[in-house]
Design an enzyme around this catalytic site. Structure first.
Site, PDB file in Angstrom:
ATOM      1  N   TYR A   5       0.830  -1.194   0.000  1.00  0.00           N
ATOM      2  CA  TYR A   5       0.000   0.000   0.000  1.00  0.00           C
ATOM      3  C   TYR A   5       0.867   1.248   0.000  1.00  0.00           C
ATOM      4  O   TYR A   5       1.776   1.396   0.822  1.00  0.00           O
ATOM      5  CB  TYR A   5      -0.931   0.017   1.216  1.00  0.00           C
ATOM      6  N   GLN A  44     -10.649   0.339   1.398  1.00  0.00           N
ATOM      7  CA  GLN A  44     -11.080  -0.533   0.303  1.00  0.00           C
ATOM      8  C   GLN A  44      -9.902  -1.209  -0.383  1.00  0.00           C
ATOM      9  O   GLN A  44     -10.034  -2.332  -0.900  1.00  0.00           O
ATOM     10  CB  GLN A  44     -11.945   0.231  -0.704  1.00  0.00           C
ATOM     11  N   ASN A  63      -3.699   5.889   6.652  1.00  0.00           N
ATOM     12  CA  ASN A  63      -4.402   6.621   7.709  1.00  0.00           C
ATOM     13  C   ASN A  63      -5.083   5.664   8.675  1.00  0.00           C
ATOM     14  O   ASN A  63      -4.916   4.438   8.605  1.00  0.00           O
ATOM     15  CB  ASN A  63      -5.403   7.618   7.103  1.00  0.00           C
ATOM     16  N   THR A 107       3.202   9.715  12.079  1.00  0.00           N
ATOM     17  CA  THR A 107       4.657   9.664  12.148  1.00  0.00           C
ATOM     18  C   THR A 107       5.183  10.372  13.395  1.00  0.00           C
ATOM     19  O   THR A 107       4.531  11.284  13.926  1.00  0.00           O
ATOM     20  CB  THR A 107       5.271  10.275  10.874  1.00  0.00           C
ATOM     21  N   GLN A 144       9.239  16.485  10.298  1.00  0.00           N
ATOM     22  CA  GLN A 144       8.237  15.461  10.612  1.00  0.00           C
ATOM     23  C   GLN A 144       6.852  16.076  10.760  1.00  0.00           C
ATOM     24  O   GLN A 144       5.850  15.493  10.345  1.00  0.00           O
ATOM     25  CB  GLN A 144       8.616  14.707  11.885  1.00  0.00           C
ATOM     26  N   HIS A 191       4.396  16.283   7.746  1.00  0.00           N
ATOM     27  CA  HIS A 191       3.614  15.154   7.242  1.00  0.00           C
ATOM     28  C   HIS A 191       2.120  15.305   7.483  1.00  0.00           C
ATOM     29  O   HIS A 191       1.303  15.001   6.613  1.00  0.00           O
ATOM     30  CB  HIS A 191       4.067  13.851   7.923  1.00  0.00           C
ATOM     31  N   HIS A 245      11.163   7.330  14.705  1.00  0.00           N
ATOM     32  CA  HIS A 245      12.467   7.860  14.320  1.00  0.00           C
ATOM     33  C   HIS A 245      13.102   8.493  15.558  1.00  0.00           C
ATOM     34  O   HIS A 245      12.470   9.322  16.212  1.00  0.00           O
ATOM     35  CB  HIS A 245      12.345   8.951  13.254  1.00  0.00           C
ATOM     36  N   GLU A 263       1.622 -34.784  29.938  1.00  0.00           N
ATOM     37  CA  GLU A 263       0.630 -33.858  29.401  1.00  0.00           C
ATOM     38  C   GLU A 263      -0.714 -34.544  29.156  1.00  0.00           C
ATOM     39  O   GLU A 263      -1.629 -33.922  28.602  1.00  0.00           O
ATOM     40  CB  GLU A 263       1.155 -33.219  28.103  1.00  0.00           C
ATOM     41  N   HIS A 266       0.136 -39.326  21.678  1.00  0.00           N
ATOM     42  CA  HIS A 266       1.395 -38.767  21.207  1.00  0.00           C
ATOM     43  C   HIS A 266       2.543 -39.754  21.456  1.00  0.00           C
ATOM     44  O   HIS A 266       3.373 -40.014  20.574  1.00  0.00           O
ATOM     45  CB  HIS A 266       1.714 -37.449  21.926  1.00  0.00           C
TER      46      HIS A 266
END
Length: 433
Positions: free
Chosen positions: A127, A191, A216, A239, A261, A264, A331, A418, A423
């Protein structure tokens, strides 16, 4: 502009509560996103098309970008931007090639081996957001590690833009073309996550195995919904930058990095941590001066004056180290005397930028590191995007009859402990033939 927090008398146990943080309510976004994602799971692209018209204001009948459109975007790309992308790709490949994992054969006992193989996932959906800016760098940061890992099928999803005829931004398309990615869809938001996860048989869009890339709060909510159906890298939040600085730092540099920063998003977090009130005062003055000169002045002012941003005053750099570890920034810049020594002691950060000449913006584009990083405290337990994000570790277990016989009593004893006798029987039966 930056509010000031004095934590000089605050104990380590209270740091997490005291530090500034953006409030992002993914849970509330789920209410809006859930019906959409469920509709996409049932109806496929028709549901996506309706959502794109509703949220992006464009009706996209055919979401896949044609090869000719990709080629045209690359041909028309500004030469300086093309050269910068080529260099960004080159440097990213150098770093990510070094992350390759090799097959490891371990002989546990004579006749008993465990081999660990690293297998790339078959198909990924990457994305690339559209929002307030254009992010060809995010194409690089998502595609390069997937390609290095050996992923054979890569699909990029990026929002349809009305001004570009219902296609993603041309620079995004050009970056895809540079990287040899020819499956690109003009779909954004929640979507896009739904379409990547569930696909559309009629259009031949195959579901992916892993979805990566920032977005977002609605993209984050959609990722939460499809997690389990597919793998995801993270639920990315706004961010963040934290700067640990002492009196040796240049206040103009620090202010510029905090502003970079804040550019953004109005929710972006910019946090200065320092043991020098004099530096804090000088940074405040530089912030006021530089914000007036920057392009996105209003956006930057809102971010820097928000509750998520602050200057934090600490007793000394030892407490400063505790503060940045508690904050666990996406960061983290260390601009101090002997910066490398302090950086090597940091436990929690998505990426650490060491010294006066390694600003975060270098990492955003051309350091070679990856800029898809954990946000919202998750750097305490999570890593940035890497080749490992697209690999699965699979063990091959091989034992001879003698090696199994040697360990059989231990397996049977543990199975009985167990209360899982079948097993033990599955091992015992091999000893009696």
């Amino acid at each position: 502009m930056l509010r000031r927090l004095d934590l000089t008398s605050t104990g380590s146990a209270d740091l997490r509560r005291a530090l500034p943080r953006a409030r992002v309510d993914v849970h509330s976004a789920l209410a809006a996103v859930t019906p959409l994602v469920e509709d996409i799971a049932k109806r496929g692209y028709p549901a996506v098309r309706e959502a794109t018209l509703k949220f992006d204001g464009v009706d996209v009948a055919e979401p896949r970008v044609t090869p000719q459109r990709l080629a045209d975007a690359l041909d028309q790309l500004d030469r300086a931007v093309r050269d910068a992308l080529v260099e960004s790709i080159r440097r990213a490949r150098i770093v990510h090639e070094a992350q390759r994992r090799e097959t490891v054969d371990v002989q546990v006992v004579p006749g008993g081996t465990v081999t660990e193989r690293w297998i790339a996932v078959a198909r990924v959906g990457l994305y690339v957001p559209g929002g307030l800016a254009v992010y060809p760098s995010s194409v690089v940061m998502n595609v390069v590690p997937a390609q290095v890992a050996g992923v054979e099928s890569i699909a990029v999803f990026s929002p349809a833009q009305k001004e570009f005829g219902g296609r993603p931004h041309p620079t995004i398309l050009a970056a895809c073309a540079l990287l040899g990615v020819d499956e690109v869809y003009a779909v954004g938001g929640a979507q896009a996550v739904g379409l990547a996860a569930y696909g559309d048989a009629e259009l031949g869009i195959e579901p992916v195995d892993v979805i990566t890339g920032p977005g977002n709060v609605y993209v984050a909510a959609a990722k939460r919904l499809v997690r389990g159906v597919v793998g995801i890298d993270a639920e990315a939040g706004p961010t963040e930058i934290a700067v640990l600085a002492d009196a040796t730092a240049d206040p103009a540099h620090v202010a510029a990095d905090l502003i970079s920063q804040a550019e953004h998003d109005t929710l972006a977090a910019s946090v200065l941590v320092t043991d020098s009130p004099e530096l804090a005062d000088a940074v405040d003055a530089e912030v006021e001066r530089q914000v007036a000169l920057t392009k996105h002045t209003e956006r930057v002012r809102i971010a820097l004056s928000g509750e998520q941003s602050a200057t934090v005053i600490v007793r000394d750099l030892e407490q400063g180290l505790a503060v940045v570890d508690a904050y666990a920034a996406e960061h983290l810049e260390i601009i101090t005397a002997d910066a490398r020594r302090w950086a090597e002691r940091v436990g929690n950060a998505g990426c650490i930028f060491v010294g006066a000449h390694a600003p975060v913006s270098l990492g955003d584009y051309c350091a070679g590191s990856n800029h898809v990083l954990p946000t919202g405290c998750t750097a305490r337990h999570a890593s940035g995007l890497s080749v490992q994000s697209f690999l699965k570790g699979v063990h091959l277990v091989e034992y001879t009859a003698d090696a199994l016989a040697e360990v059989a009593p231990h397996v049977i004893a543990l199975a009985e402990a167990e209360d899982l006798p079948a097993h033990g029987a599955a091992v015992a039966i091999r000893q009696n033939r």
